[in-house]
Write a protein that holds these residues in place. Structure first.
Motif, PDB file in Angstrom:
ATOM      1  N   HIS A 117      30.401 -27.776 -26.207  1.00 46.21           N
ATOM      2  CA  HIS A 117      30.759 -28.097 -27.600  1.00 46.21           C
ATOM      3  C   HIS A 117      29.499 -28.280 -28.451  1.00 46.21           C
ATOM      4  O   HIS A 117      29.440 -27.842 -29.595  1.00 46.21           O
ATOM      5  N   GLY A 139      39.827 -33.988 -27.869  1.00 45.35           N
ATOM      6  CA  GLY A 139      41.092 -34.572 -27.444  1.00 45.35           C
ATOM      7  C   GLY A 139      40.915 -35.575 -26.317  1.00 45.35           C
ATOM      8  O   GLY A 139      41.751 -36.449 -26.112  1.00 45.35           O
ATOM      9  N   ASP A 171      46.909 -36.937 -31.797  1.00 50.20           N
ATOM     10  CA  ASP A 171      48.001 -36.273 -31.077  1.00 50.20           C
ATOM     11  C   ASP A 171      49.174 -37.224 -30.826  1.00 50.20           C
ATOM     12  O   ASP A 171      50.340 -36.862 -31.004  1.00 50.20           O
ATOM     13  N   ASP A 188      46.271 -33.296 -40.272  1.00 44.53           N
ATOM     14  CA  ASP A 188      45.359 -32.774 -41.300  1.00 44.53           C
ATOM     15  C   ASP A 188      46.157 -32.097 -42.417  1.00 44.53           C
ATOM     16  O   ASP A 188      45.953 -32.368 -43.613  1.00 44.53           O
TER      17      ASP A 188
END
Ligand code: KG4
Ligand code: ZN
Length: 383
Positions: A117, A139, A171, A188
């Motif tokens: 990442h 996540g 989530d 979002d």
């Protein structure tokens, strides 16, 4: 001779990704997602994810190669996520990567998903300055990291989450709000029409003992959002969803960016890099921009397509490792579903796996010895 083309393979969760990188440049990448297959369960089902990787891996590698105008013969090294992630999902990616590396006679590098990442940003914005502050928000993880040379040096954790990750909070709350999976993008979208000041959600660990200044906690915020929704349901009132989503998003973005900017100031670091799936969040991005500009900090955030899981980021960290002269993985490299992030390279070996096996040599040495066999295997390769 220039540096080799590195194929990166990602399969730690529900995205099967393949990317091709050489010298910090992205040549091509492709992605398949099993997200839709998990949606009706409200979260990723490990068995479904593993099976989907099995189906998607070869087509995705083939598509990445075609997009780059390359063939398997052009691949000079293979990098693969060896952890953290779902065990079965990781196993599929590793098995595929081992098969390819062995068939082609090229070295294999196991890499840490989160280092991937971080490396994703280099594909867009070039090499990372040394040092830089990294806020990694996905996540499964939320951490503030002090990064020197990503391919060589140990990574310093200034703070991690004590409980839920920021993406997990999105989530889980989305589920309570009745929004579809994955929750982050749904929150979002819903937040766009809402008032971020409508609900005074808490800002966990922004006050209190100084040792918590870079530590995160999102489970209290998740509970506060769930209680808020329950109060409406209990009173038979319609849920002002947009306001709830906007207020939750504001609380998460506020905590994340406040701590990240404070960490830069305390450590005299001039560059903040925000990566991971939650870096795709519009409010996290805009508030980070605002606060970094005010503090004179250079902000780097990868483009949206490179924020969430993909193969390009694994190729990017593989390319950095290759160019840093890192040792390739041994033949019996395994996976570590809960690997902590200490180094970008991740070469776990299953406990007891070496008993009765030939001694593990480096991938390059072993596959050099198997060169003729490799070429035959490469010809027979379905790619
Ligand atoms: O990095 P990632 O793709 O996978 C992991 O390594 O975990 O991150 C996935 C997480 C999920 O929790 C998802 O809801 C969140 O990133 N996410 C977002 C957005 N896009 C993805 N969260 C908030 N806003 C978004 N736009
Ligand atoms: Zn990820």
């Amino acid at each position: 001779m220039g540096s080799p083309v590195v194929l990166g393979i990602e399969s730690s969760c529900d995205e099967t990704g393949a990317g091709l990188v050489r010298d910090g440049r992205l040549l091509g990448h492709a992605l398949a997602s099993s997200m839709d297959a998990h949606a009706r369960f409200g979260g990723v089902v490990p068995e479904i994810a593993a099976r989907a990787h099995l189906h998607a891996l070869t087509p995705v590698v083939r598509e990445a190669l075609a997009g780059a105008g390359l063939t398997t013969a052009d691949i000079g090294a293979v990098a693969v996520t060896t952890g953290p992630g779902l065990s079965g999902a990781l196993q599929v990616g590793l098995a595929g990567a081992k098969g390819l590396a062995y068939a082609l006679g090229v070295p294999l590098y196991g890499v840490h998903h989160l280092a991937g990442h971080v490396a994703a940003d280099t594909l867009e914005h070039g090499p990372l300055p040394d040092p830089c502050m990294v806020l990694i928000v996905s996540g499964g993880h939320t951490s503030l990291l002090l990064v020197r040379d990503l391919a060589r040096d140990p990574i310093t954790h200034l703070g991690d989450t004590l409980d839920d990750a920021a993406g997990e909070c999105f989530d889980k709350v989305a589920r309570v709000f009745g929004l579809p999976y994955p929750g982050g993008p749904a929150i979002d979208r819903t937040a766009r029409e809402g008032d971020p000041r409508a609900v005074p959600f808490p800002r966990p660990l922004t006050t209190g003992p100084p040792e918590n200044r870079f530590t995160f906690s999102f489970s209290g915020l998740k509970t506060a959002a769930a209680r808020w929704a329950e109060r409406h349901h209990g009173a038979g009132l319609p849920l002002p969803l947009a306001d709830g989503a906007a207020s939750l998003q504001e609380a998460v973005a506020d905590v994340l960016t406040r701590k990240a900017v404070a960490a830069c100031a305390e450590h005299g670091v001039r560059t903040l890099v925000v990566v991971g799936g939650v870096a795709a969040n519009s409010r996290v991005r805009s508030l980070a921009e605002e606060r970094c500009a005010a503090a004179g900090i250079t902000l780097r955030v990868p483009p949206l397509r490179l924020c969430t899981d993909n193969g390009a980021m694994i190729a990017a960290i593989g390319d950095l490792l290759v160019r840093a002269g890192a040792e390739p993985a041994p033949l019996d490299v395994s996976i570590d579903p809960s690997a902590p992030l200490t180094y970008a390279a991740l070469h776990p070996v299953a406990a007891g796996a070496r008993t009765g096996h030939p001694p593990a040599g480096s991938w390059a040495q072993r596959s050099a010895g198997a060169a003729s066999h490799s070429r035959r295997a490469a010809l027979a390769s379905p790619l």
